[in-house]
Enzyme design. Structure first.
Site, PDB file in Angstrom:
ATOM      1  N   PRO A 150      59.830  47.709  14.576  1.00  0.00           N
ATOM      2  CA  PRO A 150      60.966  48.211  13.786  1.00  0.00           C
ATOM      3  C   PRO A 150      60.794  49.605  13.184  1.00  0.00           C
ATOM      4  O   PRO A 150      60.768  49.777  11.967  1.00  0.00           O
ATOM      5  CB  PRO A 150      61.114  47.142  12.703  1.00  0.00           C
ATOM      6  N   CYS A 151      60.750  50.599  14.038  1.00  0.00           N
ATOM      7  CA  CYS A 151      60.650  51.979  13.558  1.00  0.00           C
ATOM      8  C   CYS A 151      61.932  52.418  12.848  1.00  0.00           C
ATOM      9  O   CYS A 151      61.912  53.377  12.074  1.00  0.00           O
ATOM     10  CB  CYS A 151      60.281  52.927  14.688  1.00  0.00           C
ATOM     11  N   HIS A 152      63.027  51.700  13.058  1.00  0.00           N
ATOM     12  CA  HIS A 152      64.273  52.024  12.353  1.00  0.00           C
ATOM     13  C   HIS A 152      64.151  51.771  10.851  1.00  0.00           C
ATOM     14  O   HIS A 152      64.953  52.261  10.075  1.00  0.00           O
ATOM     15  CB  HIS A 152      65.447  51.231  12.938  1.00  0.00           C
TER      16      HIS A 152
END
Length: 182
Positions: A150-152
């Site tokens: 989850p780089c968001h």
């Protein structure tokens, strides 16, 4: 005479809700997930394919490409559940390939709770590498498996939305989806 062992990469383009994706997996797990601009009915869009091919050349010498959305079904199912707000964590196997530093950054990303965000500085602090904020940003940008890793969930120090390989509009949609489920 030794022969080089080629790695099978199963790939496909899928539409889930209002999102189009290019996905790829090896026999070990999901190795690539990217938003795609065009409708999957028209095939893979050139920009997305070139990005996947570039990633594959750097990580898997001489891959053998197999278009097979059936092989991708377990990954598609979990991604669809996430996008519907029915899943907050992924349990699918991953085949993440990157440097030791990238791997350490991606592990920290996995620890960011669903619906929460960290700044790049916080990720660097988690690694005990306070002065490596730029390197952390570069490693986050190299994440080949959007959403699942989850780089968001990484934002600017002031909470502002910052770069996202999947596009800032998609980053905002993912963060809103996660916050709505809390």
């Amino acid at each position: 005479m030794q022969t080089k062992q080629t790695k099978l990469i199963y790939w496909g383009v899928v539409r889930l809700l209002e999102n189009n994706f290019l996905m790829a997996a090896t026999d070990e797990g999901l190795c690539y997930l990217q938003f795609q601009e065009g409708d999957p009915a028209g095939g893979v869009d050139e920009g997305s394919w070139l990005e996947l091919a570039k990633w594959a050349r750097s990580q898997l010498p001489e891959p053998n490409w197999v278009e097979d959305t059936e092989k991708l079904q377990p990954y598609i199912l979990q991604l669809e559940e996430y996008l519907k707000g029915l899943r907050t964590t992924f349990t699918l196997p991953l085949d993440l390939r990157g440097t030791a530093f990238q791997q350490s950054v991606w592990r920290v990303l996995h620890e960011i709770p669903h619906g929460e965000t960290f700044s790049y500085s916080q990720v660097a602090q988690e690694l005990d590498k306070i002065s490596a904020v730029r390197a952390v940003g570069t490693a986050i940008g190299a994440n080949p498996v959007l959403i699942v890793v989850p780089c968001h969930r990484v934002v600017g120090k002031d909470g502002s939305l910052t770069g996202y390989r999947g596009g800032l509009q998609n980053k905002e949609k993912l963060l809103l989806l996660e916050r709505a489920g809390l």
